[in-house]
Design an enzyme around this catalytic site. Structure first.
Site, PDB file in Angstrom:
ATOM      1  N   LEU A   1       0.852  -1.184   0.000  1.00  0.00           N
ATOM      2  CA  LEU A   1       0.000   0.000   0.000  1.00  0.00           C
ATOM      3  C   LEU A   1       0.890   1.238   0.000  1.00  0.00           C
ATOM      4  O   LEU A   1       1.891   1.290   0.718  1.00  0.00           O
ATOM      5  CB  LEU A   1      -0.902   0.024   1.239  1.00  0.00           C
ATOM      6  CG  LEU A   1      -2.151  -0.860   1.240  1.00  0.00           C
ATOM      7  CD1 LEU A   1      -2.813  -0.803   2.619  1.00  0.00           C
ATOM      8  CD2 LEU A   1      -3.136  -0.451   0.162  1.00  0.00           C
ATOM      9  N   ASP A   2       0.510   2.234  -0.793  1.00  0.00           N
ATOM     10  CA  ASP A   2       1.234   3.505  -0.780  1.00  0.00           C
ATOM     11  C   ASP A   2       1.127   4.154   0.597  1.00  0.00           C
ATOM     12  O   ASP A   2       0.163   3.911   1.333  1.00  0.00           O
ATOM     13  CB  ASP A   2       0.641   4.469  -1.813  1.00  0.00           C
ATOM     14  CG  ASP A   2       0.788   3.957  -3.241  1.00  0.00           C
ATOM     15  OD1 ASP A   2       1.742   3.212  -3.497  1.00  0.00           O
ATOM     16  OD2 ASP A   2      -0.060   4.310  -4.081  1.00  0.00           O
ATOM     17  N   PRO A   3       2.100   5.016   0.963  1.00  0.00           N
ATOM     18  CA  PRO A   3       1.978   5.752   2.232  1.00  0.00           C
ATOM     19  C   PRO A   3       0.664   6.529   2.344  1.00  0.00           C
ATOM     20  O   PRO A   3       0.096   6.640   3.430  1.00  0.00           O
ATOM     21  CB  PRO A   3       3.185   6.696   2.193  1.00  0.00           C
ATOM     22  CG  PRO A   3       4.200   5.958   1.378  1.00  0.00           C
ATOM     23  CD  PRO A   3       3.407   5.252   0.314  1.00  0.00           C
TER      24      PRO A   3
ATOM     25  N   ALA B   1      -2.179   5.581   1.332  1.00  0.00           N
ATOM     26  CA  ALA B   1      -3.308   4.660   1.513  1.00  0.00           C
ATOM     27  C   ALA B   1      -3.307   4.029   2.901  1.00  0.00           C
ATOM     28  O   ALA B   1      -2.264   3.809   3.513  1.00  0.00           O
ATOM     29  CB  ALA B   1      -3.261   3.569   0.453  1.00  0.00           C
TER      30      ALA B   1
END
Length: 303
Positions: free
Chosen positions: A47-49, A51
């Site tokens: 997951l992206d930061p 998200a």
């Protein structure tokens, strides 16, 4: 019972973490690994930061099931802002283009959204963990380098329109593995002729896992103790993470052969597919592959 040594505990299973915004997936992994004092750990489905949401943390031998979890579908809650494209396709990037959107009707927006449901081709963003010659694309993007990325087939199973107000679009998206929600939102914006980028993203479903089954790191921290008992109660058995894979129980001789990496006859026939292997005492041995002729080949063993 886990074993304890200077390098960490030999614990096996999966922690269903609800990752907070602002943390990279690896940072979240390292925090959980330290808290559980696990000897080995890995995560699946980055997951992206930006998200939040479901991030399965695999401890010990459970890292061997990560690849099978990755093959499953995902579900996301997402909010997108119309009228602006950014270089990262989300609100953490620089705005590179602005266009008007106030003339758009809700019906036109819904029509554009629904055109993305089904099998589509999607170009991965430069700001992603995909690699080119061993180098993550996001590192190249930070150097101002952009390379050609071939479009990849993905499936958008369903998009629920939640709301649209003042340029902010809110959706619930169910999709196949490999789908980039940032690319989806930008695609919707580009089709509307105004551009768009993600301002909020939350993974609410991962395979059979629902966000209600997860736990936040702050909640795990509150359970920390010298004996780890309360923490360990939140470790799910690896085999429970693979409900769609058929289970096969082996007899004592078959289990011994599998443990030594030898194929066994499974007393069944059918198409080639993965199976979960258990010994005569229902101890999980790992993943095998059942061939059309009934032979089971060991693939990922927990022994």
């Amino acid at each position: 019972m886990s074993r304890l040594n200077a390098k960490g505990r030999d614990i096996n299973g999966v922690v269903l973490l609800d990752k907070d915004i602002g943390l990279s997936s690896n940072a979240a992994l390292q925090k959980v690994k330290r808290l559980f004092f696990a000897k080995k750990a890995g995560h699946t489905g980055s997951l992206d930061p930006l998200a939040s949401g479901i991030l399965p943390i695999c401890l010990g031998q459970a890292t061997k099931v990560a690849q099978f979890l990755l093959d499953d579908d995902k579900r996301y809650f997402v909010r997108g802002k119309l009228g602006e494209n950014t270089d990262t396709l989300d609100c953490e990037g620089e705005v590179i283009q602005t266009q008007g959107y106030k003339h758009l009707s809700e019906s036109a927006i819904k029509k554009a959204i629904m055109s993305f449901v089904g099998d589509i081709l999607q170009i991965p963003p430069m700001y992603s963990a995909l690699k080119k010659d061993g180098q993550p694309l996001y590192k190249l993007a930070r150097q101002g380098i952009e390379i050609e990325r071939p479009a990849r087939p993905v499936t958008i199973h369903n998009i629920d329109f939640i709301s649209y107000e003042d340029g902010i679009l809110t959706l619930d998206v169910s999709c196949s593995k490999g789908t980039y929600i940032r690319s989806l939102i930008q695609g919707i914006g580009d089709q509307l002729g105004c551009g768009a980028h993600v301002i909020e993203l939350r993974r609410t479903g991962f395979a059979h896992i629902d966000i209600s089954e997860t736990i936040k790191f702050s909640e795990l921290e509150a359970l920390a103790s010298d004996d780890y008992q309360q923490l360990d109660a939140h470790i799910f058995p690896s085999e429970n993470m693979l409900p769609t894979i058929e289970s096969v129980t082996l007899d004592e001789k078959q289990a011994e052969d599998i443990r030594f990496g030898r194929a066994v006859f499974g007393n069944r026939q059918g198409s080639l597919h993965k199976v979960k292997l258990f010994d005569q005492n229902q101890v999980f041995l790992g993943i095998g592959e059942l061939s059309e002729d009934g032979m089971i080949q060991p693939k990922r063993l927990f022994v």
